[in-house]
Scaffold this active site. Sequence first.
Site, PDB file in Angstrom:
ATOM      1  N   LYS A  11       0.851  -1.200   0.000  1.00 58.02           N
ATOM      2  CA  LYS A  11       0.000   0.000   0.000  1.00 58.02           C
ATOM      3  C   LYS A  11       0.890   1.255   0.000  1.00 58.02           C
ATOM      4  O   LYS A  11       1.972   1.223  -0.578  1.00 58.02           O
ATOM      5  CB  LYS A  11      -0.995  -0.055   1.168  1.00 58.02           C
ATOM      6  CG  LYS A  11      -1.769  -1.394   1.163  1.00 58.02           C
ATOM      7  CD  LYS A  11      -2.937  -1.440   2.084  1.00 58.02           C
ATOM      8  CE  LYS A  11      -3.599  -2.819   1.986  1.00 58.02           C
ATOM      9  NZ  LYS A  11      -4.758  -2.958   2.847  1.00 58.02           N
ATOM     10  N   HIS A  96      -8.668  -3.134  -6.010  1.00 61.54           N
ATOM     11  CA  HIS A  96      -8.625  -3.279  -4.547  1.00 61.54           C
ATOM     12  C   HIS A  96      -9.771  -2.472  -3.939  1.00 61.54           C
ATOM     13  O   HIS A  96     -10.135  -1.408  -4.459  1.00 61.54           O
ATOM     14  CB  HIS A  96      -7.270  -2.783  -4.031  1.00 61.54           C
ATOM     15  CG  HIS A  96      -7.020  -3.176  -2.613  1.00 61.54           C
ATOM     16  ND1 HIS A  96      -7.595  -2.501  -1.563  1.00 61.54           N
ATOM     17  CD2 HIS A  96      -6.279  -4.181  -2.078  1.00 61.54           C
ATOM     18  CE1 HIS A  96      -7.212  -3.083  -0.429  1.00 61.54           C
ATOM     19  NE2 HIS A  96      -6.410  -4.103  -0.715  1.00 61.54           N
ATOM     20  N   GLU A  98      -9.831  -0.556  -1.522  1.00 63.33           N
ATOM     21  CA  GLU A  98      -9.449   0.824  -1.206  1.00 63.33           C
ATOM     22  C   GLU A  98      -9.549   1.706  -2.447  1.00 63.33           C
ATOM     23  O   GLU A  98      -9.897   2.882  -2.352  1.00 63.33           O
ATOM     24  CB  GLU A  98      -8.036   0.850  -0.605  1.00 63.33           C
ATOM     25  CG  GLU A  98      -8.041   0.266   0.802  1.00 63.33           C
ATOM     26  CD  GLU A  98      -6.763  -0.425   1.225  1.00 63.33           C
ATOM     27  OE1 GLU A  98      -5.726  -0.247   0.559  1.00 63.33           O
ATOM     28  OE2 GLU A  98      -6.800  -1.160   2.233  1.00 63.33           O
ATOM     29  N   GLU A 168     -11.004 -10.609  -0.818  1.00 63.82           N
ATOM     30  CA  GLU A 168     -10.646  -9.823   0.365  1.00 63.82           C
ATOM     31  C   GLU A 168     -11.921  -9.250   0.981  1.00 63.82           C
ATOM     32  O   GLU A 168     -12.404  -8.194   0.546  1.00 63.82           O
ATOM     33  CB  GLU A 168      -9.722  -8.665  -0.024  1.00 63.82           C
ATOM     34  CG  GLU A 168      -8.416  -9.099  -0.634  1.00 63.82           C
ATOM     35  CD  GLU A 168      -7.333  -8.033  -0.461  1.00 63.82           C
ATOM     36  OE1 GLU A 168      -6.272  -8.382   0.042  1.00 63.82           O
ATOM     37  OE2 GLU A 168      -7.570  -6.869  -0.800  1.00 63.82           O
ATOM     38  N   SER A 214      -6.186  -9.323   6.987  1.00 61.95           N
ATOM     39  CA  SER A 214      -5.607  -9.660   8.289  1.00 61.95           C
ATOM     40  C   SER A 214      -4.971 -11.052   8.318  1.00 61.95           C
ATOM     41  O   SER A 214      -5.022 -11.737   9.341  1.00 61.95           O
ATOM     42  CB  SER A 214      -6.647  -9.502   9.408  1.00 61.95           C
ATOM     43  OG  SER A 214      -7.071  -8.157   9.484  1.00 61.95           O
TER      44      SER A 214
END
Length: 258
Positions: A11, A96, A98, A168, A214
Amino acid sequence: MKSKLVIGNWKMNKDFEAAEELTTAIQEAIENINLKTEVVLCPPFPYLELVTDMADESNFNAGAQNCSQFNDGAYTGEVSAAMLAGMGVTFCIVGHSERRKYFHETSEVIAEKVDRLIEQEIIPVVCCGEVLEERQAGRHFEVVEAQIKEALFHLSKEKFEHVVIAYEPVWAIGTGETATPAQAEEMHKFIRTLVEKKYGTETAYNSYILYGGSCNPSNAMDLFTQEDVDGGLIGGASLKSGDFVAIIEAAETAVNEN
Ligand code: 13P
């Protein structure tokens, strides 16, 4: 069991010196191991050259975190798939959560990025996953199915075979709350079945479906021994060489034990 794929998504973290230190530490830890696991490091753009140079002499690959949906031209701030290919980048994360959330990336744009990457022979690592409210409402399968179909199912079978999928669950990203191995396996099997219906059994079996959210040294082994979990897309734990290497070791053990 086929070999695993472990990808580190750094990231927007690290300064240049820290990026160099991390890459060197990973390189030194894995250079003398006859790895079955394929390892990919995805640093921020400014450190890609550092990582591609080191990847040349190492048993890991360099990946980007994003690319443009356009080929070239007046798109200030963008980086094309061709530019990445020219640097020796072989993987690129696309879609992704994000990027969907903060940069409003739509499935349409993601599908275009996938096309640009395949044209350049870069493997797209296409992310999918539901947010917490969608899981609580029991809509997680429906959401992931739509994301996969919209981003990928325009591809021919031949092109699809160059794609990696990363599941994810958004509620597990950076929260310390991992999906249980059973939750991960349930979704991965669902995704593989979607692929099988569209592209056939062999393509579905050969497809890589990674888990992200995680994932750390203590849960990696339990996740990677699930039948349909072919490796991991690692965020926070990829920023510490010891943790990342321990996750690679878990991937090696998971394959050897099966
Ligand atoms: P964390 O491993 O920090 O939860 O991040 C996962 C991720 O988003 C990888 O792309």
